[in-house]
Design a protein around this motif. Structure first.
Motif, short mmCIF file in Angstrom:
data_model
loop_
_atom_site.label_atom_id
_atom_site.label_comp_id
_atom_site.label_asym_id
_atom_site.label_seq_id
_atom_site.Cartn_x
_atom_site.Cartn_y
_atom_site.Cartn_z
N THR A 275 18.76 -20.30 83.47
CA THR A 275 19.11 -21.71 83.34
C THR A 275 17.86 -22.52 82.98
OG1 THR A 275 20.80 -21.37 85.04
CG2 THR A 275 20.23 -23.64 84.56
N ALA A 276 18.04 -23.55 82.18
CA ALA A 276 16.93 -24.45 81.86
C ALA A 276 17.37 -25.88 82.16
CB ALA A 276 16.53 -24.31 80.41
N VAL A 277 16.47 -26.63 82.77
CA VAL A 277 16.71 -28.04 83.03
C VAL A 277 15.77 -28.83 82.13
CG1 VAL A 277 16.74 -29.87 84.77
CG2 VAL A 277 17.32 -27.52 85.43
N VAL A 278 16.35 -29.74 81.35
CA VAL A 278 15.57 -30.54 80.40
C VAL A 278 15.68 -32.01 80.77
CG1 VAL A 278 15.32 -31.23 77.97
CG2 VAL A 278 16.00 -28.88 78.55
N ALA A 279 14.54 -32.66 80.91
CA ALA A 279 14.49 -34.12 81.06
C ALA A 279 13.85 -34.65 79.79
CB ALA A 279 13.67 -34.51 82.28
N VAL A 280 14.49 -35.64 79.19
CA VAL A 280 13.97 -36.16 77.91
C VAL A 280 14.38 -37.63 77.73
CG1 VAL A 280 15.99 -35.32 76.59
CG2 VAL A 280 13.81 -35.64 75.42
#
Length: 121
Positions: free
Chosen positions: A75-80
């Motif tokens: 899983t990857a968590v991206v904040a942008v």
């Protein structure tokens, strides 16, 4: 899962949003996706796709910055942050939005399973 895979997936996603490319969005969004909108509404994959299909959602420009990616197993968590200009249902959508997106690996595919977005400015 590698960071550059997620970077590329994010670019593919933003390009699809900009071009209202429902075919690509169908592939990228998980069938059981839940996404929280800035107004507090929780939407599904179908709701999101329909806003592009119907032409309600029109993006004129979109620019991502300040991207943070954390990879946790499959899983990857991206904040942008995304600077957005466009219209929804003929109402202007203008501003900077902070997104958090959760990508999960399913075999060879990466899909977004959850997300949320707040307006910053």
């Amino acid at each position: 899962m590698e960071k550059d895979q997620i970077v590329n997936a994010e670019i593919e996603l933003l390009t699809a949003i900009k071009n209202a490319d429902v075919t690509v969005l169908e592939q990228i969004l998980h069938d059981d996706l839940l996404f929280n909108m800035p107004d507090g509404q929780t939407i599904t994959k179908e709701f999101d796709l329909n806003s592009y299909r119907s032409g309600k959602m029109k993006i004129d420009s979109l620019e991502a910055s300040d991207q943070i990616i954390n990879i946790i197993d499959d899983t990857a968590v991206v904040a942008v942050s995304v600077s957005l200009k466009g219209t929804y249902d003929n109402n202007p959508v203008n501003g900077v939005f902070k997104y958090i997106r959760v990508w999960k690996q399913f075999g060879a595919d990466l899909k977004i399973i959850a997300g949320s977005c707040i307006q910053l400015a």
